[in-house]
Design an enzyme around this catalytic site. Structure first.
Site, PDB file in Angstrom:
ATOM      1  N   TYR A   3       0.870  -1.182   0.000  1.00 16.43           N
ATOM      2  CA  TYR A   3       0.000   0.000   0.000  1.00 16.43           C
ATOM      3  C   TYR A   3       0.903   1.228   0.000  1.00 16.43           C
ATOM      4  CZ  TYR A   3      -3.448   3.382   1.773  1.00 16.43           C
ATOM      5  OH  TYR A   3      -4.275   4.478   1.939  1.00 16.43           O
ATOM      6  N   ASP A  18       9.370   2.656  -0.623  1.00 16.40           N
ATOM      7  CA  ASP A  18       8.352   3.289   0.214  1.00 16.40           C
ATOM      8  C   ASP A  18       8.716   2.953   1.660  1.00 16.40           C
ATOM      9  OD1 ASP A  18       6.190   3.829   1.833  1.00 16.40           O
ATOM     10  OD2 ASP A  18       4.687   3.142   0.397  1.00 16.40           O
ATOM     11  N   LYS A  29       4.932   8.895   8.757  1.00 13.15           N
ATOM     12  CA  LYS A  29       4.879   8.316  10.106  1.00 13.15           C
ATOM     13  C   LYS A  29       5.979   8.846  11.035  1.00 13.15           C
ATOM     14  CE  LYS A  29       2.236   4.484   8.253  1.00 13.15           C
ATOM     15  NZ  LYS A  29       0.853   4.824   8.537  1.00 13.15           N
TER      16      LYS A  29
HETATM   17  N1  HOZ Z   1      -3.488   3.036   6.297  1.00 15.88           N
HETATM   18  C1  HOZ Z   1      -3.132   2.970   7.679  1.00 15.88           C
HETATM   19  C2  HOZ Z   1      -2.471   1.695   8.032  1.00 15.88           C
HETATM   20  N2  HOZ Z   1      -1.735   1.065   7.048  1.00 15.88           N
HETATM   21  C3  HOZ Z   1      -4.330   3.156   8.570  1.00 15.88           C
HETATM   22  C4  HOZ Z   1      -4.459   4.534   8.980  1.00 15.88           C
HETATM   23  C5  HOZ Z   1      -5.605   4.778   9.949  1.00 15.88           C
HETATM   24  O1  HOZ Z   1      -6.664   4.180   9.823  1.00 15.88           O
HETATM   25  O2  HOZ Z   1      -5.421   5.587  10.815  1.00 15.88           O
END
Ligand code: HOZ
Length: 428
Positions: free
Chosen positions: A143, A238, A266
């Site tokens: 992702y 990434d 992050k």
């Molecule tokens: N896409 C985030 C984890 N891979 C989740 C982010 C969230 O829901 O805060």
């Protein structure tokens, strides 16, 4: 036990799609009511009903030092009195860029953005602008944020909710997205041969964290690096999850592989909305205003976001023992969980690198999206709720990595292992 969260969730659904501002946190795939969080400190989250949880999400990675770290909070408070945004450059942005360059390999120039999505979207545009090619390769279950081009066979929420095709994304966009299985180097070679001189980039999570935690097979990333060199393809790591988490220099440093462009999010923001992309000078020089690959942002380099990230990264740089401490804690958790699950006879796989870890209820190795998806994810749901009931907050999806934070104590880890042992009758 969750009555306030339940009533907040009902209220939220009146005004917010699905009651949440990011899908995975809705608990839809595990069932039940999402917890509404009131505050967090160190390794613990506290919900609206006053329940305390040991946190294994760490805001999906950023809170590597634990929540509300005093030095980070103080720095944000001190900076806030000077206004929260200027839309003009600041010295702090230079300090941030210099700090990133001093920690991360292969970053000659770096551009700050406001999220990992923006970072990946911009890095792909840059790779296309630099090479003059349109296609790119991504891996199933990886992702890279929610820009259109990446929402093809993606992990995280799309895997969690089994969304195969995203309405609103045109064929024109997704046709340029080529996909293959993680760790399948022959498939990469095939795609590159079939699309000779058409591929701008290969983008990969060097340790995947959006289908659980999946490790690269020995030699996989090295072979990709060699293909990119031979075919003049831009290799994008990434490192939104792995950057500044697996090592000061992220997965590049931990695994000893060089990327051409690297995306961050992050940890780089210390809990504020921050992303960045950087890389080799000759590529990064194509970005506006040096080149014509356009990319911009009103809140890019925002002073509060920068000070949170700068302070977090400075602490990590000055205290590299954080990484060994985190790794030792994660190894301890890994061993404890493995012991308990082994004794129970429940088929399981635990994948781990550094402070990223995930449990898959599976009797076969979990090395890519297909093997992650074929695990017993019904059992994961039961495990999630059994742990939540015992005060342990895991990601509400089998398709997400757990992230440890360094405020976790060995007593917290023991409680987590004990909670797993107690949960066995409920998940067997
Ligand atoms: N896409 C985030 C984890 N891979 C989740 C982010 C969230 O829901 O805060």
């Amino acid at each position: 036990m969750y009555s306030k969260s339940q009533s907040l969730f009902s209220r939220a659904q009146q005004s917010i799609p699905g009651g949440v501002n990011s899908p995975v946190r809705a608990f839809k795939s595990v069932g039940g009511t999402p917890l509404f969080i009131e505050k967090a400190k160190g390794a613990y989250l506290y919900d609206a009903d006053g329940n305390q949880y040991i946190d294994y999400i760490a805001s999906w990675g950023p809170m590597i030092l634990g929540h509300a770290h005093e030095t980070v909070i103080k720095a944000i408070q001190e900076r806030a009195v000077f206004s929260t945004s200027y839309g003009a450059p600041t010295e702090l942005e230079i300090e941030m860029a210099e700090l990133i360059k001093s920690m991360a390999p292969n970053v000659d120039l770096v551009r700050m953005v406001s999220s990992g999505t923006e970072a990946c979207m911009s890095a792909l545009r840059l790779a296309r602008g630099y090479t003059g090619r349109n296609k790119f390769i991504k891996f199933e279950g990886c992702y890279h944020g929610h820009a259109d081009a990446f929402l093809v066979k993606a992990g995280s929420g799309l895997a969690t909710f089994n969304i195969q095709t995203v309405p609103g994304i045109t064929g024109g966009v997704s046709n340029d997205t080529l996909t293959c299985a993680y760790n399948d180097i022959e498939a990469v070679e095939r795609l590159v041969t079939e699309n000779k001189n058409e591929i701008a980039a290969i983008i990969i999570e060097p340790v995947a964290g959006n289908m659980g935690c999946i490790l690269p097979a020995t030699g996989f990333l090295e072979r990709i690096r060699a293909i990119c060199d031979a075919e003049k393809i831009v290799l994008i790591f990434d490192e939104v999850m792995t950057g500044f988490r697996l090592a000061p220099g992220g997965a590049q440093q931990k695994l000893g592989i060089d990327a051409d462009l690297i995306t961050y999010g992050k940890v780089i923001g210390g809990g504020m909305p921050v992303g960045a992309f950087g890389g080799k000078r000759k590529i990064m020089e194509q970005i506006a205003p040096l080149g014509n690959v356009y990319q911009a942002g009103t809140l890019s380099g925002n002073p509060l976001a920068m000070i949170a990230g700068y302070t977090t990264l400075s602490i990590l740089k000055e205290n590299p023992s954080v990484y060994s401490e985190l790794e030792e804690k994660t190894n301890y958790l890994h061993k404890g969980l493995a012991r308990v699950l082994q004794d129970s006879g429940i088929p399981h796989v635990i994948n781990q690198l550094g402070s990223m870890i995930s449990i898959h209820f599976s009797d076969h190795p979990v090395t890519d999206f297909a093997t992650a998806a074929s695990a017993n994810n019904e059992r994961f749901k039961k495990y999630f709720h059994a742990m939540l009931k015992r005060g342990v907050y895991l990601p509400p999806s089998a398709f997400e990595s757990w992230f440890l934070n360094n405020a976790l104590s060995y007593a917290d880890l023991d409680k987590t292992i004990e909670a797993t042992a107690e949960s066995l009758p409920e998940i067997g």
